[in-house]
Design an enzyme around this catalytic site. Structure first.
Site, PDB file in Angstrom:
ATOM      1  N   THR A  58       0.831  -1.205   0.000  1.00  0.00           N
ATOM      2  CA  THR A  58       0.000   0.000   0.000  1.00  0.00           C
ATOM      3  C   THR A  58       0.867   1.257   0.000  1.00  0.00           C
ATOM      4  OG1 THR A  58      -1.788  -1.150   1.142  1.00  0.00           O
ATOM      5  CG2 THR A  58      -1.825   1.260   1.212  1.00  0.00           C
ATOM      6  N   CYS A  59       1.936   1.249   0.760  1.00  0.00           N
ATOM      7  CA  CYS A  59       2.806   2.421   0.858  1.00  0.00           C
ATOM      8  C   CYS A  59       3.484   2.729  -0.473  1.00  0.00           C
ATOM      9  CB  CYS A  59       3.853   2.210   1.946  1.00  0.00           C
ATOM     10  SG  CYS A  59       3.142   1.860   3.566  1.00  0.00           S
ATOM     11  N   SER A  60       3.998   1.709  -1.148  1.00  0.00           N
ATOM     12  CA  SER A  60       4.738   1.904  -2.391  1.00  0.00           C
ATOM     13  C   SER A  60       3.849   2.026  -3.623  1.00  0.00           C
ATOM     14  CB  SER A  60       5.725   0.757  -2.614  1.00  0.00           C
ATOM     15  OG  SER A  60       6.850   0.929  -1.785  1.00  0.00           O
TER      16      SER A  60
END
Length: 162
Positions: A58-60
């Site tokens: 989700t972050c990347s």
């Protein structure tokens, strides 16, 4: 310290580990040093974004790219820097910044989770996903997510609040 809220001053003494950008080779980096967030945020408008971990799905794939895609819109709202913190060491954060070709207007910092724990926005050893906007030392937006949502901490939510 408790959760930060709109109108609060950004706390004194907040430091993170940081490696100055040097070259584009993801396999090499500099030496970590301290980043005095309290001092740096006194004279800037900064979006501080916390993510659970660099290079995570989700972050990347969504969280960081949303801020990159909205770089110009954020600048138009007076944002000087986007600062991301994650519970990773400074070497990982440096590599993550290089992987996304980020420079001075985006700073990726290593958080040992003391800051997130001090405001109660952590899960175990990991930082929670949240966004805080600091305008010359004052909090003008602060929101924490539940789960993997980006409804409060994503670039669009922050832009709407500015």
């Amino acid at each position: 310290m408790s959760a930060l809220k709109v109108g609060d001053s950004f706390p004194d003494g907040v430091k993170f580990a940081y490696i100055q950008p040097s070259g584009d080779d993801i396999n090499t980096c500099g030496i970590p040093g301290p980043f005095d967030a309290s001092a740096e945020f006194k004279n800037k408008k900064v979006v501080l974004v916390s993510v659970p971990g660099a290079f995570t799905p989700t972050c990347s794939a969504s969280h960081l790219p949303g801020y990159i895609a909205n770089r110009d819109a954020l600048k138009a709202k007076g944002v000087d820097q986007v600062v991301l913190i994650a519970y990773n060491d400074a070497f990982v954060m440096s590599a993550w910044a290089k992987a996304h070709n980020l420079k001075d207007d985006f700073i990726l910092l290593a958080s040992d989770d003391k800051f997130s724990k001090s405001i109660g926005w952590n899960t175990g050893d990991r930082n929670d996903r949240y966004a805080i906007v600091i305008d010359h030392g004052k909090i003008i937006y602060a929101a924490r997510e539940e789960g993997k949502s980006l409804e409060k901490s994503g670039a669009e939510a922050v832009l709407a609040a500015l």
